[in-house]
Design an enzyme around this catalytic site. Structure first.
Site, PDB file in Angstrom:
ATOM      1  N   TYR A  74      32.300  33.103  46.235  1.00  0.00           N
ATOM      2  CA  TYR A  74      33.650  33.217  45.662  1.00  0.00           C
ATOM      3  C   TYR A  74      34.620  33.778  46.703  1.00  0.00           C
ATOM      4  CZ  TYR A  74      37.387  34.943  42.583  1.00  0.00           C
ATOM      5  OH  TYR A  74      38.599  35.199  41.991  1.00  0.00           O
ATOM      6  N   SER A 119      43.035  35.420  45.073  1.00  0.00           N
ATOM      7  CA  SER A 119      42.377  36.643  44.602  1.00  0.00           C
ATOM      8  C   SER A 119      42.625  37.710  45.643  1.00  0.00           C
ATOM      9  CB  SER A 119      40.876  36.407  44.458  1.00  0.00           C
ATOM     10  OG  SER A 119      40.172  37.634  44.394  1.00  0.00           O
TER      11      SER A 119
END
Lengths: 232, 259
Positions: free
Chosen positions: B158, B145
């Site tokens: 996350y 990400s």
């Protein structure tokens, strides 16, 4: 110059959380030398108990000190579970409990996370240790954002080769190889770690937050072993 | 075509809006035979495999929960049996939770860590084991990400799992280099994939516009753009690339303020 920075932490309470190793002991010695009262709490339950019982906590050092070397294909999912629990889940909830206490006390606070340099750059044979350490220092930086309005700073000290007794026990050849990769030319100690922890705990450091400070004699600066290719 | 004769497995690829599907489709467009995975059997997963077959590729729908190592191993065995070998593995499955640091619960933390770390570990272990046994090298590509580079306080767990991909990918690349297995990751920014459907920041037109304004290129990324980067890393173009990442975020990570 003979000048010494005056750092009086008398009246402050410092909680030392996590496994007691050379780094946490170095932190404790440095804080104690400046007059801070020390509370020890090794497990999450002990941290929760200490947070309930102590009237205040001004400084907390949270140690992510789990380590296990091993090739990725040799590490088991139990090893991974241990790494992620000890170096991430437990310190996260320690920090959360400590932060809530500091917020309730309305006096701000200092949280310092100890997470080794294995989390700052990759090493062969350190996938589980390194991954879990990157996770804790990176989440600590997000905690720094959320806790800043409460006057709480969160910083990370990343020890390099600071386990002196383990270093001394290595074969001379291994020691030489490691030392060639440390620009400072020596192994560090818990005292070096303690000096960095103390710096973040001082009143003068109130504008520092979310910093990751390697205490490693320059080890992470380069992948080189310290010699140029021309010298070989 | 850059991937003729190669076989690939992509996890988390059932949704036609998923980055996983964008990757699977681009790999197939370059000639690879592709197995697509998701957590459970579904019409959508079967439909993805059929679309790949319609492109003239051998394809396979293989469901497995990546957090269960025995299921991951069975999936790899099934893929190798069907396609003969495995050259490219894309660990794409991941989940996200939104909460601030003080609100993290043990259940949320464990859920995200379990899929994003242990799921990736399980897939990478099976991939490396098969590739070493085959002796022909290989490519392991993880979808991390933009949060592997810049994190956000509203997704602290996350972000931690994604930041850690630099360390995990680096360690794997070091250990697997002697086997000519290259390990890399891609770092997508804002993509309108199912993962972002419940983002609290993207529930109103104003929120979407605010998101657009913080991205220098002023738009979301498309799943085929993520797939193109994976094609680069998976093909001979990426032979010399290992232990590193490609950020695909329209400049999100370098942008402090909305423009």
């Amino acid at each position: 110059m003979g000048m010494r920075m005056k750092t009086d932490l008398s009246g402050k309470v410092a909680l030392l959380a996590g496994p007691r190793d050379h780094n946490l002991e170095g932190a404790g010695a440095a804080l104690m030398a400046e007059g801070a009262g020390i509370v020890l709490a090794e497990t999450l339950e002990e941290v929760r108990y200490a947070v309930e019982r102590q009237p205040r906590i001004d400084i907390a050092v949270v140690n992510a000190g789990w380590r296990k070397a091993g090739d990725f294909l040799a590490l088991t999912n139990d090893d991974w579970a241990d790494a992620l629990y000890a170096n991430f889940e437990v310190p996260v909830f320690m920090m959360q409990a400590i932060a809530r206490k500091m917020i309730a006390g309305k006096q701000g606070g200092r949280i310092i996370v100890l997470a080794g340099i294995e989390g700052m750059l990759p090493f062969s044979g350190q996938s589980a240790t390194g991954t879990s350490l990157t996770m804790i220092w990176s989440i600590a930086r997000m905690a720094a954002i959320d806790l800043a309005p409460h006057g709480i700073t969160v910083n990370i000290v990343a020890p390099g080769w600071t386990n002196q007794s383990a270093f001394s026990a290595l074969p001379g050849e291994t020691q030489a190889h490691i030392l060639a990769g440390i620009p400072a030319g020596r192994a560090g100690s818990g005292q070096d770690v303690g000096a960095a922890v103390l710096m973040f705990a001082t009143p003068a450091a109130g504008y520092l937050t979310g910093v990751i400070l390697p205490v490693d004699g320059g080890y992470v600066l380069s992948r080189s072993d310290g010699r140029s290719m021309l010298e070989r | 075509m850059k991937l003729v004769g190669k076989t690939a497995l992509v996890t988390g690829a059932a949704s036609e809006r998923s980055i996983g599907w964008g990757i699977a489709r681009e790999l197939a467009l370059e000639g690879a035979d592709v197995a697509v995975n998701d957590i459970a059997p579904s019409e959508a997963l079967d439909a993805r495999a059929e679309e790949l077959a319609a492109m003239g590729r051998r394809s396979l729908a293989v469901s497995a929960d990546v957090t269960r190592p025995e299921r991951v191993e069975a999936m790899f065995a099934e893929v190798v049996q069907a396609l003969g070998h495995i050259d490219i593995v894309v660990s794409n499955a991941g989940i996200i939770r939104w909460q601030h640091f003080l609100d993290i619960t043990p259940e949320e933390l464990r859920a995200v860590v379990n899929v994003n770390i242990m799921g990736t570990v399980n897939v990478c272990r099976a991939a490396a084991t098969h590739m070493i046994r085959q002796g022909n090298g290989g490519r392991i590509i993880i979808n991390s990400s933009v949060q592997s580079d810049v994190q956000f306080p509203i997704t602290p767990v996350y972000g931690a799992t994604k930041k850690a991909m630099h360390t995990l990918v680096g360690a794997l690349a070091l250990e697997l280099a002697p086997h000519r297995i290259n390990v890399t990751h891609i770092a997508p920014g804002w993509v309108r994939s199912p993962l972002n459907d419940i983002s609290p920041e993207l529930q109103t037109p104003e929120g979407v516009e605010a998101q657009r304004r913080v991205i220098p290129l002023r738009r979301d990324g498309h799943i085929d753009e993520m797939g193109r980067a994976v094609v680069y890393l998976a093909s001979s173009d990426g032979d010399y690339v290992t232990g590193s990442s490609i950020r695909l975020d329209g400049g999100l990570a370098i942008s402090k303020y909305s423009l």
